[in-house]
Design an enzyme around this catalytic site. Structure first.
Site, short mmCIF file in Angstrom:
data_model
loop_
_atom_site.label_atom_id
_atom_site.label_comp_id
_atom_site.label_asym_id
_atom_site.label_seq_id
_atom_site.Cartn_x
_atom_site.Cartn_y
_atom_site.Cartn_z
N HIS A 247 0.79 -1.24 0.00
CA HIS A 247 0.00 0.00 0.00
C HIS A 247 0.82 1.29 0.00
O HIS A 247 0.50 2.25 0.70
CB HIS A 247 -0.95 0.02 1.19
CG HIS A 247 -2.02 -1.05 1.15
ND1 HIS A 247 -2.56 -1.51 -0.02
CD2 HIS A 247 -2.65 -1.73 2.14
CE1 HIS A 247 -3.49 -2.43 0.25
NE2 HIS A 247 -3.55 -2.59 1.55
N HIS B 48 -9.48 2.19 0.62
CA HIS B 48 -9.48 1.03 1.51
C HIS B 48 -10.62 1.08 2.51
O HIS B 48 -10.44 0.80 3.70
CB HIS B 48 -8.12 0.95 2.21
CG HIS B 48 -7.69 -0.43 2.55
ND1 HIS B 48 -8.33 -1.20 3.49
CD2 HIS B 48 -6.69 -1.21 2.06
CE1 HIS B 48 -7.73 -2.38 3.57
NE2 HIS B 48 -6.73 -2.40 2.71
N GLU C 234 -11.17 -3.24 -3.10
CA GLU C 234 -10.12 -2.31 -3.52
C GLU C 234 -9.87 -2.49 -5.02
O GLU C 234 -9.26 -3.47 -5.43
CB GLU C 234 -8.85 -2.61 -2.72
CG GLU C 234 -9.08 -2.57 -1.22
CD GLU C 234 -8.09 -3.43 -0.45
OE1 GLU C 234 -6.89 -3.29 -0.66
OE2 GLU C 234 -8.53 -4.26 0.35
#
Ligand code: BGC
Length: 669
Positions: free
Chosen positions: A106, A177, A317
């Site tokens: 991420h 997210h 996502e």
């Protein structure tokens, strides 16, 4: 309406602002400039009560403390994992932070999810946050300007538009997210939500959630192509290798409709039966990481005193696939210098009715889309349903959709009160007991006209084959009869010229009249018989049934099946017909007395027949027409052209929309 208020302060004393977009219905979305976090999504349940469908917190500190869970956050530059925290672009190796074991996750710690974005645009229903990321920020090449536009419209569509421009070739695959629960996260467990993922393929991973290879076909627990209760997925945990690898669902799915051309297509849906809220996730990105909140800390204190825990909520996502920078089998997340990359993901919220399609396979075996139906209802689609399974499958449904699965009076009597509507995936209505539906006050619709062109086309395919005999001659040529012939031309069977022959059309609805037009184009004479007299084009004449039977060279049926029309063509009718006449049936099998027609074909009384429908479908091996002379048979395909089936699904969706909006469209009840 866009409003803002101070949410909190960072430890450096910077103000964190919360932007709230409230739409006309009173539904709202809150976005923090810190991390682009979606803090709340309040949408109406089936009773109109506003329900918050995402996890979030009242203060900034829990977001910071639980930063590795990325609650609601804007994530990037590259969402999900990069194996070994390294990749190369144009032969140059780059190293990024190992913030997830040996891997990068991420965008690394301290990336966009932990930075305050600058508001660069505001409107009544949107706010845009922008982050400037310098060259080599977090180890990524190129200075990148990235913005996320959050728009929430009056139809409860939350659209996230990600825009990225860099001055070097670099990776750009951001996501959001948010953790969703359509029954409201306060319920604690996502197991009571139903999920549907529009993907045939997924990315298998190892125990560190790193792809093991390329795509694999979804199977076992990860086959969520049909509505599936999440607790049923989790039940497979002990036996399913994929769930074990991901500690639950934590996989990237290859979105079925992805075109690569920017088209926004449906990727996944989530539904909560308690609220009736469905979320549809649509995107123009190739993948969707579905993560079932396997690592949410038990006992985590959330908004308004809610307590969250493992699997309280689930993330969708949208992104490029994990480790795609290192895998040529996946679409590339690299953007070009100066390119403006735009990715869009839409989370739509509604409370649709539930419709069960009993026998969807013949309409759509996978070559076309059910999308028009998904837009108006939560469609549960079965390929086929045996009579004994019908009641079980339609339990709790607001609507039933059937093509040929028969709804008898007995079945209809047992339907629960919730079921208010039956939609036919056909023109003919003989699969349902209309009287029994009327008695229960259940609406019935059909789809007239969707296959008019196709039925007329097949009618003439039969007529042309029986008169011109293309296939018969082709067979002879292929058998060598032409090469071995003394002449430049030969025939194996007499050819009939259509011009001047008489076509008898029984039934003069949309199909009958289209057949008439085509017949006139062939310069045929046309005789028509139908229940009521119709205005006919030049060259066509309205006659009694008997006159039509006596005078026609070719007879074609275009009328519905009913008690009166059953065995319309029986031995008596045939005896009235011309010797050698041709019979076409593209309507319904029982219009013919099959034994009588077979006898007449075998004796030569009838010169030929073309039938697309039989008494029983599929027929039994002993069906007399299967072995009759000069009888062409097709397996009920007059409606099966792709264009017709696309029209059919669109029309079924329109009928359903009209019904639930209180409008009457194509009603038969
Ligand atoms: C990842 C998970 C991870 C979660 C929170 C998801 O996108 O796939 O493995 O635990 O994010 O960081």
């Amino acid at each position: 309406m866009l409003s803002k208020k101070i949410f909190d302060y960072t430890k450096e004393g910077r103000t964190v602002t919360c932007y709230r977009i409230t739409n006309k219905t009173g539904a709202s979305v809150e976005v923090l400039d810190y991390g682009g976090i979606i803090r709340s999504v309040l949408v109406p349940d089936r009773e109109g009560k506003m329900t918050d469908v995402v996890i979030g917190f009242d203060r900034l500190s829990p977001y910071i403390k639980n930063r590795d869970a990325y609650y609601g956050a804007f994530v990037g530059r590259f969402a999900n994992r990069i194996a070994g925290a390294r990749f190369s672009i144009d032969g140059v190796d780059y190293e990024v932070e190992k913030n997830n074991g040996e891997n990068h996750l991420h965008g690394g710690n301290g990336s966009f999810s932990e930075r305050i974005g600058k508001v660069t645009d505001e409107s009544d229903n949107s706010v845009t946050l922008t982050w400037e990321s310098p060259d080599m920020d977090q180890g990524y090449p190129g200075a990148l300007t990235v913005s996320v536009r959050y728009e929430f419209d009056d139809k409860n569509n939350l659209t996230l538009k990600y825009t990225g421009t860099a001055d070097k070739r670099t990776l750009f695959s951001p996501t959001n997210h948010s953790y969703f629960n359509m029954n409201g996260p306060s319920r604690g467990f996502i197991g009571d939500n139903e999920i549907k993922i529009h993907a045939n393929k997924f990315v298998p991973v190892d125990g560190d959630c790193i792809p093991t290879g390329s795509f694999a076909t979804v199977k076992g627990a990860l086959d969520m192509r049909r509505w599936t209760l999440l607790s049923d997925v989790f039940k497979k945990e002990d036996s399913d290798v994929n769930l074990q690898a991901g500690s639950g669902i934590d996989h990237s799915f290859a979105i079925k409709g992805y075109t690569g051309d920017g088209d926004i297509v449906r990727a996944a849906e989530l539904y909560g039966a308690n609220t009736g809220i469905r979320m549809s996730v649509c995107t123009n990105l190739p993948g969707i990481q579905v993560y079932s909140g396997n690592f949410i800390k038990d006992g985590l204190k959330g908004k308004l005193g809610q307590i969250y825990g493992r699997r309280s909520a689930i993330c969708f996502e949208t992104q490029y696939h994990p480790d795609s920078p290192n895998r040529s089998a996946f679409q590339s997340p690299v953007i070009e210098p100066g390119e403006k990359a735009v990715y869009t993901t839409v989370y739509s919220f509604d409370t649709p009715p539930k419709a069960v399609v009993l026998d969807g396979y013949t309409t759509n075996s996978g070559d076309i889309s059910w999308e028009p139906l998904y837009k108006v209802c939560r469609a549960v689609i079965y390929d086929r349903t045996t009579p004994k399974d019908i009641l079980k499958r339609v339990k709790g449904a607001d609507a039933i959709i059937t093509n040929k699965a028969v709804l008898t009076a007995d079945i209809i009597k047992e339907l629960d009160e919730k079921c208010r509507y039956v939609g036919l995936l056909s023109t003919g209505a003989n699969a349902v007991d209309i009287e029994a539906l009327r008695e229960k006050g259940i609406a019935l619709t059909n789809v007239p006209g969707y296959s008019t062109e196709d039925v007329a086309q097949l009618t003439f395919a039969f007529i042309l084959e029986l008169c011109q005999k293309v296939a018969l001659h082709d067979d002879a040529v292929k058998r060598g009869e032409w090469t071995g012939s003394d002449d430049f031309s030969f025939t194996v069977s007499p050819i009939t010229e259509l011009a001047g022959t008489t076509l008898g059309i029984i039934g003069y609805g949309a199909i009958g009249s289209r057949v008439c037009e085509i017949a006139r184009a062939f310069h045929m004479k046309v005789l028509v018989h139908s229940r009521s007299e119709k205005i006919l084009p030049e060259g066509a004449r309205f006659v009694t049934k008997n006159e039509l039977l006596k005078k026609s060279d070719i007879i074609t049926l275009h009328l519905p099946l009913s008690e009166e029309t059953q065995h319309l063509i029986d031995a008596d009718a045939i005896s009235m017909m011309k010797d050698g006449a041709i019979l076409i049936n593209t309507a319904r099998g029982p219009l013919l007395d099959e034994q009588a027609v077979a006898d007449a074909l075998n004796s030569g009384k009838l010169g030929g027949a073309g039938v697309d429908v039989l008494d029983k479908e599929p027929p039994s091996a002993g069906d007399p027409l299967l072995s009759a002379k000069n009888c062409l048979i097709t397996p009920h395909i007059a409606w099966a052209a792709q264009a017709a089936r696309i029209r059919l699904i669109e029309a079924v969706a329109k009928n359903l929309t009209a019904f639930f909006a209180g409008r009457k469209l194509n009603r038969l009840d």
